[in-house]
Design a protein around this motif. Structure first.
Motif, short mmCIF file in Angstrom:
data_model
loop_
_atom_site.label_atom_id
_atom_site.label_comp_id
_atom_site.label_asym_id
_atom_site.label_seq_id
_atom_site.Cartn_x
_atom_site.Cartn_y
_atom_site.Cartn_z
N GLY A 1 18.71 3.36 12.63
CA GLY A 1 19.94 2.97 11.97
C GLY A 1 19.79 2.06 10.78
O GLY A 1 20.79 1.62 10.20
N ASP A 2 18.55 1.73 10.41
CA ASP A 2 18.33 0.86 9.26
C ASP A 2 17.06 1.30 8.54
O ASP A 2 16.47 2.32 8.87
CB ASP A 2 18.23 -0.61 9.70
CG ASP A 2 17.14 -0.85 10.74
OD1 ASP A 2 16.04 -0.26 10.62
OD2 ASP A 2 17.39 -1.62 11.70
N ARG A 3 16.67 0.53 7.54
CA ARG A 3 15.49 0.87 6.74
C ARG A 3 14.35 -0.12 6.96
O ARG A 3 13.47 -0.28 6.12
CB ARG A 3 15.86 0.93 5.25
CG ARG A 3 16.91 1.99 4.93
CD ARG A 3 17.26 2.00 3.44
NE ARG A 3 18.30 2.98 3.14
CZ ARG A 3 18.07 4.25 2.82
NH1 ARG A 3 16.82 4.68 2.79
NH2 ARG A 3 19.06 5.06 2.55
N ASN A 4 14.37 -0.81 8.09
CA ASN A 4 13.37 -1.83 8.37
C ASN A 4 12.16 -1.26 9.08
O ASN A 4 12.25 -0.26 9.80
CB ASN A 4 13.99 -2.93 9.24
CG ASN A 4 15.16 -3.60 8.56
OD1 ASN A 4 15.19 -3.75 7.34
ND2 ASN A 4 16.16 -3.99 9.35
N ASP A 5 11.02 -1.92 8.88
CA ASP A 5 9.81 -1.57 9.61
C ASP A 5 9.90 -2.11 11.04
O ASP A 5 10.65 -3.05 11.32
CB ASP A 5 8.57 -2.17 8.95
CG ASP A 5 8.31 -1.60 7.55
OD1 ASP A 5 9.02 -0.65 7.16
OD2 ASP A 5 7.40 -2.11 6.87
N ARG A 6 9.11 -1.51 11.93
CA ARG A 6 8.96 -2.01 13.29
C ARG A 6 7.48 -2.06 13.62
O ARG A 6 6.76 -1.09 13.40
CB ARG A 6 9.67 -1.11 14.31
CG ARG A 6 11.16 -0.95 14.11
CD ARG A 6 11.93 -2.25 14.33
NE ARG A 6 13.35 -2.03 14.55
CZ ARG A 6 14.23 -1.76 13.60
NH1 ARG A 6 13.84 -1.63 12.34
NH2 ARG A 6 15.52 -1.60 13.89
N LEU A 7 7.02 -3.19 14.15
CA LEU A 7 5.61 -3.36 14.47
C LEU A 7 5.27 -2.90 15.89
O LEU A 7 4.10 -2.76 16.23
CB LEU A 7 5.19 -4.83 14.29
CG LEU A 7 5.44 -5.43 12.91
CD1 LEU A 7 4.81 -6.82 12.83
CD2 LEU A 7 4.91 -4.54 11.79
N VAL A 8 6.30 -2.69 16.70
CA VAL A 8 6.11 -2.15 18.05
C VAL A 8 7.16 -1.07 18.27
O VAL A 8 8.21 -1.06 17.62
CB VAL A 8 6.26 -3.25 19.14
CG1 VAL A 8 5.12 -4.26 19.03
CG2 VAL A 8 7.61 -3.92 19.06
N PRO A 9 6.90 -0.14 19.17
CA PRO A 9 7.87 0.94 19.44
C PRO A 9 9.22 0.40 19.86
O PRO A 9 9.32 -0.54 20.65
CB PRO A 9 7.20 1.71 20.58
CG PRO A 9 5.73 1.45 20.42
CD PRO A 9 5.65 0.03 19.94
#
Length: 441
Positions: free
Chosen positions: A208-216
Motif C-alpha cells: 500500500g505504499d512505496r517504502n522499502d521493508r528490511l524484513v518480510p
C-alpha cells in the motif's frame, strides 16, 4: 584429438524430454530427463557453466553436472543455480558480484560449484533475482544471499550477504514458495499468506505504499483471499489465489500489470481480463508478464520491444494477449527472461521468442522472434532428431576472464531522470546511482 572441434553428437536411445526451463537476462537453461542439463545464450560471465566466457547459440549439454542427479535449475539475471536432491547440494555459477553465488566471495565462477553453506539441506525451491537468491527448505524455512541494498534478503539489514543466511522473521512460519525480483522479494506461506520485502518504490511489495521493508511483511489488503503462488518481475509482482485468480501490483510503465492501463498499483489488484480463467502458472520478466491457464492457454502482456510477449508484433500490451502455438498446442510450462520467453508444450516441444542477440533463443542464430519458434534440438517434433551440442571446453583457448571495462554498461532507459519526471509510472526513478547493470540490447 585435443583441440579439435567436436561435432554435434546425436543422442541415441529414447527421446530426452525437457522437464524444466528457466530464462535469465540473456541466457537459458533446461533440465532434461535423465538429469541432463543444457544451457545456451550469453556466456560472458560464466552463467552457462561451460568453463569459458563464450556465447552458445544452441542448447549445449552442461557436462560438469553429469552424474550429479540434478532435479531443478534456476536462472538469475547473469547467474544460474542447480539442485541435486540425492546429493543434498546446491550448485551455482556465473556473475559473482555482491555474493549472489553464495560462495563467500564476489568472484565469478565459470563452472558449477557447490554452495557449501547449503550442503545437506533438503531444498524445495530456489528463486534467483537480479543480484540475490532465495531458497526454501522442505521444512518451510528460507535462506537468502547476495545483494541487499534495499533489504531484499529479509535479514533486517542492508548489508550484502556472501553466504546464505536464514530469514529469522519466518521463524515458526512454513513458507511454500518464494520469488525474487531486481531488488525485492515475495513469498507465499503454506497457509496462503502473502509477504513482500525489499525495494518498494513502485508498490511492488503490495503493502500500500512505496517504502522499502528490511524484513518480510504480510500483505494485508487481500480481504482474506489465500494465495498459492507468487512470481516477481523486475519491479512488479504477480500472485495467484487458491481460486486461480491472478493479482498483479507494482510498476506498470509498460503495461506489465495487465490492467488495461499504465498505472502503478501499490497493492494486489485482481486481473479482471482473466477472471474467467483458472491460472496454473505465472512468470515475470524484466518488464513483461506471462500467465498459463489450467487448459493450456498462454497469455502475455507488457514490454514487447523485441517480441517477448510472442503475439506477432513489437508493440507494448497493457492487457493479456493470447500467445498462439502451431497446431494449437497446449502449454505446460513457461519462463520469462528479461527480453525473451520460453515455453514447453504438451507435445514435448520447446519454443522460444523475443530477443535473440546472444543466442538465448537456442535457434542457432542471433535473430529476434515475435512469435514462438520451436527449438529443434529439444523438441519431439524437431525436424532432424534430437541433437544437443556437448560442452567443448579447452582451457588453453577458452576466454576465462573478461575485464570490467568490457563487461559493464549502463542499462538503456535506466538513467537518472530529470527533476520534472513523474513519479510512479513515469521515469525509472530511485535506481541506486551505483547500481550499474550490464546489458546487451
Amino acid at each position: 584429438m585435443e583441440g579439435e572441434e567436436v561435432s554435434l553428437s546425436e543422442i541415441t536411445g529414447p527421446f530426452r524430454q525437457v522437464l524444466l526451463i528457466s530464462a535469465g537476462a540473456s541466457h537459458s537453461v533446461a533440465l532434461l530427463s535423465g538429469n541432463v542439463v543444457c544451457s545456451w545464450g550469453r556466456g560472458e560471465d560464466g552463467q552457462l557453466g561451460h568453463g569459458d566466457a563464450e556465447d552458445r547459440l544452441s542448447p549445449t549439454q552442461l557436462s560438469a553436472l553429469d552424474g550429479l542427479e540434478i532435479v531443478s535449475v534456476t536462472c538469475g539475471a547473469d547467474h544460474t543455480t542447480a539442485y541435486s536432491l540425492s546429493h543434498a547440494e546446491v550448485y551455482s555459477w556465473g556473475w559473482g558480484d555482491f555474493g549472489r553465488l553464495g560462495h563467500g566471495n564476489s568472484s565469478d565462477v565459470f563452472t558449477p560449484q557447490p554452495v557449501k553453506a547449503l550442503h545437506g539441506l533438503r531444498i524445495k525451491q530456489i528463486a534467483c533475482g537480479d543480484s540475490h537468491c532465495l531458497a526454501v527448505t522442505m521444512e518451510g524455512g528460507v535462506q537468502s544471499w547476495g545483494r541487499n541494498q534495499n533489504g531484499q534478503l529479509g535479514l533486517g539489514t542492508t548489508e550484502d550477504s556472501l553466504v546464505p543466511q536464514k530469514i529469522q522473521a519466518f521463524q515458526g512460519i512454513a513458507i511454500k514458495m518464494v520469488a525474487a525480483g531486481a531488488e525485492h522479494s515475495a513469498a507465499v506461506a503454506e497457509d496462503g499468506t502473502l509477504y513482500g520485502w525489499g525495494w518498494g518504490q513502485y508498490g511492488n511489495l503490495g503493502l500500500g505504499d512505496r517504502n522499502d521493508r528490511l524484513v518480510p511483511e504480510e500483505v494485508s489488503s487481500l480481504d482474506g483471499e489465500k494465495m498459492v503462488m507468487v512470481a516477481c518481475g523486475w519491479r512488479h509482482t504477480i500472485s495467484v489465489s487458491v481460486n486461480g485468480q491472478l493479482y498483479t501490483y507494482g510498476w506498470s510503465k509498460y503495461g506489465q500489470l495487465g490492467h488495461g492501463d499504465f498505472e502503478d498499483h501499490l497493492a494486489p489488484h485482481k486481473l479482471e481480463a482473466l477472471s474467467d480463467s483458472f491460472i496454473s502458472q505465472i512468470s515475470g520478466g524484466w518488464r513483461h508478464t506471462m500467465a498459463l491457464t489450467c487448459d493450456g492457454k498462454l497469455y502475455g502482456w507488457g514490454w514487447n520491444k523485441f517480441g517477448q510477449v510472442g503475439v506477432a508484433d513489437n508493440v507494448d500490451h497493457c492487457s493479456p494477449m493470447q500467445v498462439k502455438f502451431p497446431l494449437e498446442q497446449k502449454v505446460v510450462q513457461v519462463s520469462c527472461g528479461w527480453r525473451h520467453s520460453l515455453a514447453i508444450t504438451e507435445r514435448q516441444n520447446v519454443f522460444s521468442w523475443g530477443r535473440g542477440t546472444n543466442g538465448q533463443l537456442g535457434h542457432g542464430e542471433l535473430m529476434d522472434w515475435n512469435i514462438p519458434k520451436i527449438i529443434e534440438s529439444l523438441s519431439m517434433d524437431g525436424s532432424s532428431g534430437q541433437q544437443i551440442e556437448p560442452s567443448k571446453v579447452n582451457p588453453s583457448s577458452g576466454k576465462s576472464y573478461v575485464s570490467p571495462t568490457e563487461r559493464y554498461a549502463v542499462v538503456p532507459d535506466e538513467t537518472r531522470q530529470t527533476a520534472n519526471s513523474v513519479g510512479g509510472n513515469g521515469g525509472d526513478v530511485s535506481v541506486p546511482e551505483n547500481d550499474v547493470k550490464r546489458m546487451r540490447i
